[in-house]
Design a protein around this motif. Sequence first.
Motif, PDB file in Angstrom:
ATOM      1  N   TRP A  31      29.679  36.793  24.358  1.00 58.15           N
ATOM      2  CA  TRP A  31      29.531  38.383  24.400  1.00 58.15           C
ATOM      3  C   TRP A  31      31.048  39.319  24.336  1.00 58.15           C
ATOM      4  CZ3 TRP A  31      26.875  39.111  30.253  1.00 58.15           C
ATOM      5  CH2 TRP A  31      26.112  38.724  30.134  1.00 58.15           C
ATOM      6  N   PRO A  32      31.210  40.794  23.894  1.00 59.48           N
ATOM      7  CA  PRO A  32      32.163  41.222  23.501  1.00 59.48           C
ATOM      8  C   PRO A  32      33.069  41.196  24.436  1.00 59.48           C
ATOM      9  CG  PRO A  32      30.270  42.518  22.352  1.00 59.48           C
ATOM     10  CD  PRO A  32      30.053  41.177  23.463  1.00 59.48           C
ATOM     11  N   LEU A  33      34.191  40.874  24.749  1.00 60.40           N
ATOM     12  CA  LEU A  33      35.739  40.360  25.519  1.00 60.40           C
ATOM     13  C   LEU A  33      34.900  41.384  26.905  1.00 60.40           C
ATOM     14  CD1 LEU A  33      37.383  39.155  26.726  1.00 60.40           C
ATOM     15  CD2 LEU A  33      39.424  40.468  25.008  1.00 60.40           C
ATOM     16  N   LYS A  34      35.241  43.287  26.188  1.00 60.92           N
ATOM     17  CA  LYS A  34      35.264  43.853  26.821  1.00 60.92           C
ATOM     18  C   LYS A  34      34.192  44.063  27.271  1.00 60.92           C
ATOM     19  CE  LYS A  34      35.377  49.003  26.214  1.00 60.92           C
ATOM     20  NZ  LYS A  34      35.098  50.306  25.506  1.00 60.92           N
ATOM     21  N   PHE A  35      32.797  43.713  27.366  1.00 57.38           N
ATOM     22  CA  PHE A  35      31.491  43.985  28.760  1.00 57.38           C
ATOM     23  C   PHE A  35      31.693  42.235  29.469  1.00 57.38           C
ATOM     24  CE2 PHE A  35      27.079  42.639  29.404  1.00 57.38           C
ATOM     25  CZ  PHE A  35      27.288  43.260  29.736  1.00 57.38           C
ATOM     26  N   PRO A  53      39.995  29.284  34.569  1.00 53.67           N
ATOM     27  CA  PRO A  53      40.603  29.128  33.320  1.00 53.67           C
ATOM     28  C   PRO A  53      39.709  28.666  32.061  1.00 53.67           C
ATOM     29  CG  PRO A  53      42.115  28.826  35.685  1.00 53.67           C
ATOM     30  CD  PRO A  53      40.383  29.154  35.366  1.00 53.67           C
ATOM     31  N   GLU A  54      39.142  27.267  32.584  1.00 57.23           N
ATOM     32  CA  GLU A  54      38.574  27.034  31.509  1.00 57.23           C
ATOM     33  C   GLU A  54      37.863  27.877  31.129  1.00 57.23           C
ATOM     34  OE1 GLU A  54      37.964  24.118  28.947  1.00 57.23           O
ATOM     35  OE2 GLU A  54      39.193  23.890  30.638  1.00 57.23           O
ATOM     36  N   PHE A  55      36.807  28.949  31.851  1.00 58.58           N
ATOM     37  CA  PHE A  55      36.081  29.970  30.840  1.00 58.58           C
ATOM     38  C   PHE A  55      37.571  30.612  29.776  1.00 58.58           C
ATOM     39  CE2 PHE A  55      34.398  33.769  30.795  1.00 58.58           C
ATOM     40  CZ  PHE A  55      33.202  33.925  29.990  1.00 58.58           C
ATOM     41  N   SER A  56      38.128  31.698  30.709  1.00 59.33           N
ATOM     42  CA  SER A  56      38.669  31.930  29.965  1.00 59.33           C
ATOM     43  C   SER A  56      39.133  31.066  28.201  1.00 59.33           C
ATOM     44  CB  SER A  56      40.229  32.475  29.946  1.00 59.33           C
ATOM     45  OG  SER A  56      39.978  32.878  31.164  1.00 59.33           O
ATOM     46  N   LYS A  57      39.677  30.095  28.204  1.00 62.37           N
ATOM     47  CA  LYS A  57      40.185  28.735  27.284  1.00 62.37           C
ATOM     48  C   LYS A  57      38.605  29.538  26.212  1.00 62.37           C
ATOM     49  CE  LYS A  57      41.129  24.829  25.473  1.00 62.37           C
ATOM     50  NZ  LYS A  57      41.729  23.469  26.317  1.00 62.37           N
ATOM     51  N   THR A  58      37.357  29.107  26.363  1.00 64.20           N
ATOM     52  CA  THR A  58      36.549  28.903  25.673  1.00 64.20           C
ATOM     53  C   THR A  58      35.805  30.626  25.435  1.00 64.20           C
ATOM     54  OG1 THR A  58      35.498  27.298  27.430  1.00 64.20           O
ATOM     55  CG2 THR A  58      33.609  28.366  25.277  1.00 64.20           C
ATOM     56  N   LEU A  59      36.156  31.500  26.201  1.00 62.42           N
ATOM     57  CA  LEU A  59      35.709  32.671  25.538  1.00 62.42           C
ATOM     58  C   LEU A  59      36.771  33.374  24.377  1.00 62.42           C
ATOM     59  CD1 LEU A  59      34.238  35.134  26.246  1.00 62.42           C
ATOM     60  CD2 LEU A  59      36.589  36.074  28.186  1.00 62.42           C
ATOM     61  N   PHE A  60      38.970  33.264  25.250  1.00 66.16           N
ATOM     62  CA  PHE A  60      39.621  33.770  23.927  1.00 66.16           C
ATOM     63  C   PHE A  60      39.196  32.816  22.508  1.00 66.16           C
ATOM     64  CE2 PHE A  60      41.370  34.767  27.594  1.00 66.16           C
ATOM     65  CZ  PHE A  60      41.264  36.512  27.058  1.00 66.16           C
ATOM     66  N   GLN A  61      38.422  31.551  22.687  1.00 69.39           N
ATOM     67  CA  GLN A  61      38.715  30.717  21.226  1.00 69.39           C
ATOM     68  C   GLN A  61      37.743  31.341  20.178  1.00 69.39           C
ATOM     69  OE1 GLN A  61      38.399  26.561  22.916  1.00 69.39           O
ATOM     70  NE2 GLN A  61      40.636  25.852  22.368  1.00 69.39           N
ATOM     71  N   ARG A  62      36.429  32.135  21.302  1.00 69.95           N
ATOM     72  CA  ARG A  62      35.614  32.384  20.609  1.00 69.95           C
ATOM     73  C   ARG A  62      35.394  33.443  20.361  1.00 69.95           C
ATOM     74  NH1 ARG A  62      31.671  30.140  23.572  1.00 69.95           N
ATOM     75  NH2 ARG A  62      29.987  27.785  22.802  1.00 69.95           N
TER      76      ARG A  62
END
Length: 72
Positions: A31-35, A53-62
Amino acid sequence: MRNDNRVEEHSGLSATVKMPHDIVMEIISRWPLKFVVQCKLLSKNFKGRISHPEFSKTLFQRQKVTLHNSSI
């Protein structure tokens, strides 16, 4: 033993499907980061999972890949 992948019927025509945590987080990570940030307000459980942290890492990589591909 309980099956967490079952469909639960509610009143009317709607139904919900319980999905495994990793699949839900995989979907949310696209999903878009803002959402995603707004979803942290849904519950303490969601906030904890999204803040992991693991989810944040995945999210920012995407997000980085998406931004890179959109600028090409």
